[in-house]
Design a protein around this motif. Sequence first.
Motif, PDB file in Angstrom:
ATOM      1  N   ALA A 178       0.826  -1.204   0.000  1.00 21.53           N
ATOM      2  CA  ALA A 178       0.000   0.000   0.000  1.00 21.53           C
ATOM      3  C   ALA A 178       0.866   1.263   0.000  1.00 21.53           C
ATOM      4  O   ALA A 178       0.542   2.247  -0.676  1.00 21.53           O
ATOM      5  N   GLU A 179       1.974   1.234   0.737  1.00 23.43           N
ATOM      6  CA  GLU A 179       2.869   2.390   0.758  1.00 23.43           C
ATOM      7  C   GLU A 179       3.494   2.619  -0.622  1.00 23.43           C
ATOM      8  O   GLU A 179       3.622   3.764  -1.064  1.00 23.43           O
ATOM      9  N   GLN A 180       3.869   1.535  -1.291  1.00 24.79           N
ATOM     10  CA  GLN A 180       4.454   1.677  -2.630  1.00 24.79           C
ATOM     11  C   GLN A 180       3.420   2.171  -3.637  1.00 24.79           C
ATOM     12  O   GLN A 180       3.734   2.988  -4.515  1.00 24.79           O
ATOM     13  N   GLN A 181       2.179   1.716  -3.507  1.00 25.54           N
ATOM     14  CA  GLN A 181       1.123   2.216  -4.382  1.00 25.54           C
ATOM     15  C   GLN A 181       0.877   3.702  -4.129  1.00 25.54           C
ATOM     16  O   GLN A 181       0.628   4.465  -5.067  1.00 25.54           O
ATOM     17  N   ALA A 182       0.966   4.121  -2.878  1.00 24.17           N
ATOM     18  CA  ALA A 182       0.791   5.540  -2.557  1.00 24.17           C
ATOM     19  C   ALA A 182       1.936   6.370  -3.134  1.00 24.17           C
ATOM     20  O   ALA A 182       1.717   7.486  -3.617  1.00 24.17           O
ATOM     21  N   GLN A 183       3.157   5.830  -3.103  1.00 23.31           N
ATOM     22  CA  GLN A 183       4.287   6.548  -3.702  1.00 23.31           C
ATOM     23  C   GLN A 183       4.109   6.676  -5.208  1.00 23.31           C
ATOM     24  O   GLN A 183       4.386   7.733  -5.789  1.00 23.31           O
ATOM     25  N   ALA A 184       3.646   5.607  -5.857  1.00 23.31           N
ATOM     26  CA  ALA A 184       3.411   5.663  -7.299  1.00 23.31           C
ATOM     27  C   ALA A 184       2.306   6.664  -7.627  1.00 23.31           C
ATOM     28  O   ALA A 184       2.421   7.436  -8.593  1.00 23.31           O
ATOM     29  N   ALA A 185       1.265   6.688  -6.827  1.00 18.74           N
ATOM     30  CA  ALA A 185       0.170   7.641  -7.049  1.00 18.74           C
ATOM     31  C   ALA A 185       0.651   9.071  -6.833  1.00 18.74           C
ATOM     32  O   ALA A 185       0.232   9.991  -7.551  1.00 18.74           O
ATOM     33  N   ASP A 243      -7.266  15.753 -11.717  1.00 20.70           N
ATOM     34  CA  ASP A 243      -8.298  15.357 -10.742  1.00 20.70           C
ATOM     35  C   ASP A 243      -8.252  13.848 -10.486  1.00 20.70           C
ATOM     36  O   ASP A 243      -8.342  13.395  -9.340  1.00 20.70           O
ATOM     37  N   ALA A 244      -8.113  13.062 -11.566  1.00 20.44           N
ATOM     38  CA  ALA A 244      -8.045  11.609 -11.429  1.00 20.44           C
ATOM     39  C   ALA A 244      -6.790  11.196 -10.665  1.00 20.44           C
ATOM     40  O   ALA A 244      -6.844  10.306  -9.804  1.00 20.44           O
ATOM     41  N   ALA A 245      -5.672  11.828 -10.950  1.00 18.89           N
ATOM     42  CA  ALA A 245      -4.418  11.499 -10.258  1.00 18.89           C
ATOM     43  C   ALA A 245      -4.517  11.834  -8.775  1.00 18.89           C
ATOM     44  O   ALA A 245      -4.039  11.081  -7.911  1.00 18.89           O
ATOM     45  N   GLN A 246      -5.173  12.952  -8.472  1.00 24.54           N
ATOM     46  CA  GLN A 246      -5.343  13.330  -7.066  1.00 24.54           C
ATOM     47  C   GLN A 246      -6.249  12.324  -6.347  1.00 24.54           C
ATOM     48  O   GLN A 246      -5.964  11.915  -5.223  1.00 24.54           O
ATOM     49  N   ALA A 247      -7.330  11.914  -6.998  1.00 28.31           N
ATOM     50  CA  ALA A 247      -8.234  10.927  -6.391  1.00 28.31           C
ATOM     51  C   ALA A 247      -7.509   9.601  -6.165  1.00 28.31           C
ATOM     52  O   ALA A 247      -7.675   8.962  -5.110  1.00 28.31           O
ATOM     53  N   ASN A 248      -6.699   9.181  -7.130  1.00 29.29           N
ATOM     54  CA  ASN A 248      -5.921   7.949  -6.973  1.00 29.29           C
ATOM     55  C   ASN A 248      -4.946   8.054  -5.805  1.00 29.29           C
ATOM     56  O   ASN A 248      -4.753   7.106  -5.044  1.00 29.29           O
ATOM     57  N   HIS A 249      -4.331   9.220  -5.658  1.00 28.53           N
ATOM     58  CA  HIS A 249      -3.386   9.425  -4.559  1.00 28.53           C
ATOM     59  C   HIS A 249      -4.104   9.352  -3.212  1.00 28.53           C
ATOM     60  O   HIS A 249      -3.620   8.706  -2.264  1.00 28.53           O
ATOM     61  N   LEU A 250      -5.260  10.000  -3.105  1.00 29.56           N
ATOM     62  CA  LEU A 250      -6.018   9.962  -1.850  1.00 29.56           C
ATOM     63  C   LEU A 250      -6.483   8.539  -1.529  1.00 29.56           C
ATOM     64  O   LEU A 250      -6.434   8.106  -0.373  1.00 29.56           O
ATOM     65  N   ALA A 251      -6.913   7.810  -2.559  1.00 30.69           N
ATOM     66  CA  ALA A 251      -7.331   6.418  -2.340  1.00 30.69           C
ATOM     67  C   ALA A 251      -6.150   5.566  -1.883  1.00 30.69           C
ATOM     68  O   ALA A 251      -6.295   4.704  -1.004  1.00 30.69           O
ATOM     69  N   ALA A 252      -4.996   5.794  -2.459  1.00 31.20           N
ATOM     70  CA  ALA A 252      -3.805   5.030  -2.068  1.00 31.20           C
ATOM     71  C   ALA A 252      -3.407   5.352  -0.634  1.00 31.20           C
ATOM     72  O   ALA A 252      -3.002   4.460   0.124  1.00 31.20           O
ATOM     73  N   GLN A 253      -3.541   6.613  -0.237  1.00 32.25           N
ATOM     74  CA  GLN A 253      -3.233   6.988   1.151  1.00 32.25           C
ATOM     75  C   GLN A 253      -4.210   6.316   2.120  1.00 32.25           C
ATOM     76  O   GLN A 253      -3.811   5.870   3.198  1.00 32.25           O
ATOM     77  N   ALA A 254      -5.483   6.244   1.737  1.00 32.47           N
ATOM     78  CA  ALA A 254      -6.465   5.554   2.578  1.00 32.47           C
ATOM     79  C   ALA A 254      -6.112   4.077   2.690  1.00 32.47           C
ATOM     80  O   ALA A 254      -6.260   3.474   3.770  1.00 32.47           O
ATOM     81  N   GLY A 255      -5.628   3.484   1.597  1.00 32.32           N
ATOM     82  CA  GLY A 255      -5.184   2.089   1.636  1.00 32.32           C
ATOM     83  C   GLY A 255      -4.034   1.880   2.602  1.00 32.32           C
ATOM     84  O   GLY A 255      -3.970   0.863   3.293  1.00 32.32           O
ATOM     85  N   VAL A 256      -3.137   2.847   2.670  1.00 35.77           N
ATOM     86  CA  VAL A 256      -2.019   2.771   3.622  1.00 35.77           C
ATOM     87  C   VAL A 256      -2.549   2.793   5.050  1.00 35.77           C
ATOM     88  O   VAL A 256      -2.121   2.015   5.905  1.00 35.77           O
ATOM     89  N   GLU A 257      -3.503   3.681   5.318  1.00 41.40           N
ATOM     90  CA  GLU A 257      -4.066   3.770   6.665  1.00 41.40           C
ATOM     91  C   GLU A 257      -4.757   2.471   7.061  1.00 41.40           C
ATOM     92  O   GLU A 257      -4.610   2.004   8.196  1.00 41.40           O
ATOM     93  N   LEU A 258      -5.511   1.873   6.132  1.00 38.71           N
ATOM     94  CA  LEU A 258      -6.172   0.599   6.421  1.00 38.71           C
ATOM     95  C   LEU A 258      -5.159  -0.512   6.686  1.00 38.71           C
ATOM     96  O   LEU A 258      -5.316  -1.305   7.621  1.00 38.71           O
ATOM     97  N   ALA A 259      -4.135  -0.572   5.866  1.00 31.98           N
ATOM     98  CA  ALA A 259      -3.107  -1.604   6.043  1.00 31.98           C
ATOM     99  C   ALA A 259      -2.353  -1.392   7.349  1.00 31.98           C
ATOM    100  O   ALA A 259      -2.010  -2.360   8.044  1.00 31.98           O
ATOM    101  N   ARG A 260      -2.097  -0.149   7.712  1.00 29.48           N
ATOM    102  CA  ARG A 260      -1.402   0.147   8.976  1.00 29.48           C
ATOM    103  C   ARG A 260      -2.257  -0.275  10.170  1.00 29.48           C
ATOM    104  O   ARG A 260      -1.761  -0.858  11.136  1.00 29.48           O
ATOM    105  N   LYS A 261      -3.566  -0.009  10.097  1.00 31.51           N
ATOM    106  CA  LYS A 261      -4.471  -0.420  11.177  1.00 31.51           C
ATOM    107  C   LYS A 261      -4.518  -1.939  11.292  1.00 31.51           C
ATOM    108  O   LYS A 261      -4.488  -2.484  12.393  1.00 31.51           O
TER     109      LYS A 261
END
Length: 175
Positions: A69-76, A112-130
């Motif tokens: 998830a962290e790597q996906q967030a970096q790519a986003a 706009d799409a890139a920003q949405a993808n980045h926010l979704a990836a950050q949410a994925g990081v938070e879920l994985a961290r939890k």
Amino acid sequence: SELLALVPRQLQLDLPISGVLKARQQAFVKARVAGELQGLQVREGDSVRAGQVLAHIDATENAARLRQAEQQAQAAAAQLAIAQRQLENNRALVGQGFISPTALQTTQANWDAAQANHLAAQAGVELARKALHDTVLRSPIDGQVAQRLGVEARVLEVVDPRELELEALLAPADA
């Protein structure tokens, strides 16, 4: 002869009852993530403190999901940075008349799409961290381990023996 002198007396009331003593405060420690239970560090009767680590669940898979998830967030984030540069460049080009406003709108939509993808990836990081955090089982209250469980992801029952209640059935006449 109709008057009677009152004398204080203590009334005796004996009522044999049987019931179950239960702690007023109890908590079930549950596994919030799937995995193999490792390192159960307490037994029935052991005293525990709120926040004390009671057991671990194998965190290998959850740690890998967090890294992914962290790597996906970096790519986003990288895609968002590229989209940001393109948007800034195209704004300048529209101002100079080199590209059409429609091309700028497309670039804005890409950003706009890139920003949405980045926010979704950050949410994925938070879920994985939890989920990784949830691989450590902690006692929610001070108390004693009442029993080890093994059903429906429940691992332990912790009770606070300082306050107990008696649950008993009484006949209506005795109540």
